[in-house]
Design a protein around this motif. Structure first.
Motif, mmCIF file in Angstrom:
data_model
loop_
_atom_site.group_PDB
_atom_site.id
_atom_site.type_symbol
_atom_site.label_atom_id
_atom_site.label_comp_id
_atom_site.label_asym_id
_atom_site.label_seq_id
_atom_site.Cartn_x
_atom_site.Cartn_y
_atom_site.Cartn_z
ATOM 1 N N ASP A 21 -45.875 -59.942 -9.456
ATOM 2 C CA ASP A 21 -45.484 -61.268 -9.516
ATOM 3 C C ASP A 21 -44.255 -61.428 -10.405
ATOM 4 O O ASP A 21 -44.342 -61.905 -11.472
ATOM 5 C CB ASP A 21 -46.586 -62.116 -10.192
ATOM 6 N N ARG A 22 -43.314 -61.212 -9.617
ATOM 7 C CA ARG A 22 -41.627 -61.334 -10.200
ATOM 8 C C ARG A 22 -40.833 -61.740 -9.265
ATOM 9 O O ARG A 22 -41.195 -61.855 -7.849
ATOM 10 C CB ARG A 22 -41.161 -59.731 -10.673
ATOM 11 N N ILE A 23 -39.803 -62.285 -9.720
ATOM 12 C CA ILE A 23 -38.835 -62.936 -8.795
ATOM 13 C C ILE A 23 -38.233 -62.053 -8.035
ATOM 14 O O ILE A 23 -37.393 -60.950 -8.736
ATOM 15 C CB ILE A 23 -37.925 -64.026 -9.562
ATOM 16 N N GLU A 24 -38.000 -62.144 -6.735
ATOM 17 C CA GLU A 24 -37.059 -61.351 -5.806
ATOM 18 C C GLU A 24 -35.928 -62.318 -5.415
ATOM 19 O O GLU A 24 -36.364 -63.397 -4.874
ATOM 20 C CB GLU A 24 -37.968 -60.646 -5.001
ATOM 21 N N GLY A 25 -34.904 -61.859 -5.299
ATOM 22 C CA GLY A 25 -33.970 -62.365 -4.484
ATOM 23 C C GLY A 25 -34.076 -62.837 -3.090
ATOM 24 O O GLY A 25 -33.597 -63.962 -2.808
ATOM 25 N N LYS A 26 -34.880 -61.897 -2.383
ATOM 26 C CA LYS A 26 -34.993 -62.173 -1.103
ATOM 27 C C LYS A 26 -35.919 -63.271 -1.069
ATOM 28 O O LYS A 26 -36.019 -64.177 0.134
ATOM 29 C CB LYS A 26 -35.787 -60.847 -0.448
ATOM 30 N N TRP A 27 -36.908 -63.595 -1.890
ATOM 31 C CA TRP A 27 -37.665 -64.751 -1.851
ATOM 32 C C TRP A 27 -37.098 -66.164 -2.116
ATOM 33 O O TRP A 27 -37.131 -67.060 -1.425
ATOM 34 C CB TRP A 27 -38.847 -64.617 -2.746
ATOM 35 N N ILE A 28 -36.069 -66.039 -3.125
ATOM 36 C CA ILE A 28 -35.136 -67.191 -3.272
ATOM 37 C C ILE A 28 -34.562 -67.469 -1.827
ATOM 38 O O ILE A 28 -34.263 -68.796 -1.621
ATOM 39 C CB ILE A 28 -34.243 -67.064 -4.368
ATOM 40 N N ARG B 53 -33.863 -70.911 2.539
ATOM 41 C CA ARG B 53 -33.669 -71.140 4.115
ATOM 42 C C ARG B 53 -34.548 -72.282 4.669
ATOM 43 O O ARG B 53 -34.070 -73.356 5.409
ATOM 44 C CB ARG B 53 -34.183 -70.054 4.950
ATOM 45 N N VAL B 54 -35.867 -72.722 3.957
ATOM 46 C CA VAL B 54 -36.307 -73.647 4.532
ATOM 47 C C VAL B 54 -36.057 -75.015 3.819
ATOM 48 O O VAL B 54 -35.801 -76.033 4.501
ATOM 49 C CB VAL B 54 -38.092 -73.540 4.007
ATOM 50 N N PHE B 55 -35.589 -74.974 2.575
ATOM 51 C CA PHE B 55 -34.715 -76.176 2.168
ATOM 52 C C PHE B 55 -33.537 -76.637 2.753
ATOM 53 O O PHE B 55 -33.307 -77.793 3.107
ATOM 54 C CB PHE B 55 -34.666 -76.173 0.698
ATOM 55 N N SER B 56 -32.785 -75.774 3.349
ATOM 56 C CA SER B 56 -31.904 -75.988 4.410
ATOM 57 C C SER B 56 -32.356 -76.777 5.701
ATOM 58 O O SER B 56 -31.508 -77.761 6.068
ATOM 59 C CB SER B 56 -30.854 -74.815 4.539
ATOM 60 N N LEU C 93 -44.852 -65.728 2.636
ATOM 61 C CA LEU C 93 -44.010 -66.971 2.825
ATOM 62 C C LEU C 93 -42.676 -66.161 3.661
ATOM 63 O O LEU C 93 -42.152 -66.775 4.638
ATOM 64 C CB LEU C 93 -43.613 -67.548 1.792
ATOM 65 N N GLU C 94 -42.349 -65.197 3.021
ATOM 66 C CA GLU C 94 -41.039 -64.554 3.221
ATOM 67 C C GLU C 94 -41.167 -63.986 4.763
ATOM 68 O O GLU C 94 -40.306 -64.366 5.707
ATOM 69 C CB GLU C 94 -40.500 -63.212 2.698
ATOM 70 N N ARG C 95 -42.314 -63.549 5.396
ATOM 71 C CA ARG C 95 -42.573 -63.148 6.524
ATOM 72 C C ARG C 95 -42.504 -64.298 7.726
ATOM 73 O O ARG C 95 -42.262 -64.150 9.035
ATOM 74 C CB ARG C 95 -43.733 -62.250 6.832
ATOM 75 N N LEU C 96 -42.876 -65.471 6.887
ATOM 76 C CA LEU C 96 -43.403 -66.575 7.989
ATOM 77 C C LEU C 96 -42.298 -67.677 7.899
ATOM 78 O O LEU C 96 -42.581 -68.895 8.004
ATOM 79 C CB LEU C 96 -44.631 -67.129 7.845
ATOM 80 N N LEU C 97 -40.909 -67.427 7.886
ATOM 81 C CA LEU C 97 -39.916 -68.309 7.833
ATOM 82 C C LEU C 97 -40.210 -69.271 9.007
ATOM 83 O O LEU C 97 -40.137 -68.711 10.317
ATOM 84 C CB LEU C 97 -38.475 -67.803 7.693
ATOM 85 N N GLN D 270 -38.808 -71.183 12.434
ATOM 86 C CA GLN D 270 -37.682 -71.020 13.337
ATOM 87 C C GLN D 270 -37.310 -71.993 14.181
ATOM 88 O O GLN D 270 -38.204 -72.994 14.489
ATOM 89 C CB GLN D 270 -38.170 -69.823 14.285
ATOM 90 N N PRO D 271 -36.208 -72.332 14.104
ATOM 91 C CA PRO D 271 -35.434 -73.599 14.762
ATOM 92 C C PRO D 271 -36.087 -73.980 16.108
ATOM 93 O O PRO D 271 -36.550 -74.911 16.466
ATOM 94 C CB PRO D 271 -34.174 -73.305 14.749
ATOM 95 N N ARG D 272 -36.378 -72.729 16.860
ATOM 96 C CA ARG D 272 -36.975 -73.073 18.237
ATOM 97 C C ARG D 272 -38.549 -73.634 18.191
ATOM 98 O O ARG D 272 -38.841 -74.163 19.186
ATOM 99 C CB ARG D 272 -36.781 -71.767 19.038
ATOM 100 N N ASP D 273 -39.151 -73.297 17.179
ATOM 101 C CA ASP D 273 -40.448 -73.766 16.923
ATOM 102 C C ASP D 273 -40.590 -75.319 17.111
ATOM 103 O O ASP D 273 -41.674 -75.929 17.466
ATOM 104 C CB ASP D 273 -41.130 -73.245 15.577
ATOM 105 N N LYS D 274 -39.773 -76.190 16.937
ATOM 106 C CA LYS D 274 -39.921 -77.429 16.695
ATOM 107 C C LYS D 274 -39.948 -78.120 18.244
ATOM 108 O O LYS D 274 -41.001 -78.684 18.371
ATOM 109 C CB LYS D 274 -38.466 -78.086 16.102
ATOM 110 N N ASP D 275 -39.097 -77.619 19.241
ATOM 111 C CA ASP D 275 -39.353 -77.950 20.678
ATOM 112 C C ASP D 275 -40.737 -77.414 21.129
ATOM 113 O O ASP D 275 -41.400 -78.202 21.711
ATOM 114 C CB ASP D 275 -38.077 -77.483 21.459
#
Length: 348
Positions: free
Chosen positions: A4-11, A16-19, A132-136, A138-143
């Motif tokens: 349980d440490r902060i990783e840059g890849k998780w930030i 990406r999701v907040f974007s 969460l990192e693996r399950l970002l 995807q824009p195509r999922d919306k349609d």
């Protein structure tokens, strides 16, 4: 056990999701958590929002006392905001609410008040950020998800069958159907991450037949792969018989009976997973405290069956099962959308 440490890849993943949620510089964003929330996710969310120059504030409420006869898990109906009118007002005044409560606010009674002035809400499921990192999203999922929602809303009858013996009929007129693709970018919208699924809440008296939970299916309240079949007989929404031998049938009977509430035996929602990145076997990879099981709810082609509360049928209870069932054929007015556990090509 994951560290349980902060990783840059998780930030990066949270950013990406907040974007996708269209967070803007100066926007007011509320980070809602409780004393039993996963601190790692709260901290990563704050750091990711800092990259946008958003105006971020924390709301941390005490995890409420237990008032149920058995443990409550993964209901989507957090009780953390009960009586917290000042907190609800603060959340409602925000542009975005990042929901990091343990159970989530998807079915919480306070949610309509939070959304009524245009706030949008992203529930980040209580998963370790490794998942969460693996399950970002995807824009195509919306349609894809919106296509599935349109098909369901247009149908009159959903049927679910399987080689294991499932033969279920769901009357769909006036059912409330929602799809989740993982981000919220419109005022008053709600999403959760991980995502990639569609669910319907049928009106009262709509679900009848037999549902066979076979060995290998998953009860996500127990975070357990079934080892032997459990056969549920459903009459006008209610499970009236639970047949089977061994631990899985016994756990099912005992947990439902413990509530002393007939509505705990009722159908909550039905639907199917559409997330091509989600893995059925993921539950074996995490200690129970590290996962909320949302990935397994969303894996592609599962029939997602749930018992418990259904506000659209006038039923409210904390008793709740989410059970992704493998190998089903799901048809809408006779037209298959899932065949033996595989999404049809048009929805992939």
């Amino acid at each position: 056990m994951l560290a349980d440490r902060i990783e840059g890849k998780w930030i990066d993943a949270f950013e990406r999701v907040f974007s996708l949620c269209k967070v803007t510089k100066g926007e007011t964003v509320a980070l809602l958590s409780e004393t039993q929330s996963r601190p790692l996710n709260v901290h990563i969310a704050e750091l990711a929002l800092h990259r946008f120059g958003a105006t971020v504030f924390h709301v941390v409420v005490p995890t409420p006392p237990q008032d149920s006869p058995v443990p409550v898990r993964s209901t989507g109906a957090s009780a953390a905001l009960g009586g917290q009118d000042a907190v609800v007002a603060a959340l409602a005044a925000s542009g975005l609410v990042v929901d990091l409560t343990v159970e989530g606010l998807l079915h919480a009674p306070e949610l309509p008040r939070i959304l009524e002035h245009g706030a949008r809400l992203l529930m980040i499921s209580n998963e370790h950020p490794d998942a969460l990192e693996r399950l970002l999203p995807q824009p195509r999922d919306k349609d894809r998800v919106r296509d599935a929602v349109a098909r369901i809303r247009a149908c009159s009858v959903m049927t679910v069958t399987s080689k294991a013996g499932t033969d279920l009929t769901v009357a769909m007129p006036d059912a409330s159907t929602v799809g989740v693709w993982g981000w919220c970018d419109r005022p008053g919208s709600v999403a959760h991450w991980p995502a990639g699924l569609v669910v319907s809440f049928p009106k009262a008296g709509s679900v009848n037949g037999t549902l066979v939970l076979d060995a290998g299916d998953v009860n996500l309240t127990f975070k357990r792969y079934l080892e032997s079949p459990v056969r549920l007989t459903i009459v006008d929404d209610y499970v009236t018989e639970i047949d089977g031998h061994g631990t899985d049938a016994e756990l099912t009977r005992r947990y439902l009976a413990a509530w002393g509430d007939r509505d705990a035996y009722a159908v909550s929602h039905v639907g199917f997973g559409m997330n091509e990145a989600a893995r059925y076997e993921a539950l074996t990879m995490y200690d129970q405290r590290e996962t909320n099981g949302t990935e397994v709810r969303a894996y592609s082609g599962n029939f997602l069956f749930s018992t418990g509360a259904n506000e659209f049928a006038g039923r409210f209870t904390k008793g709740h099962f989410d059970i992704p069932v493998r190998g089903c054929t799901i048809a809408l007015d006779g037209e298959a959308v899932v065949v033996d556990g595989d999404l049809i090509e048009a929805l992939r």
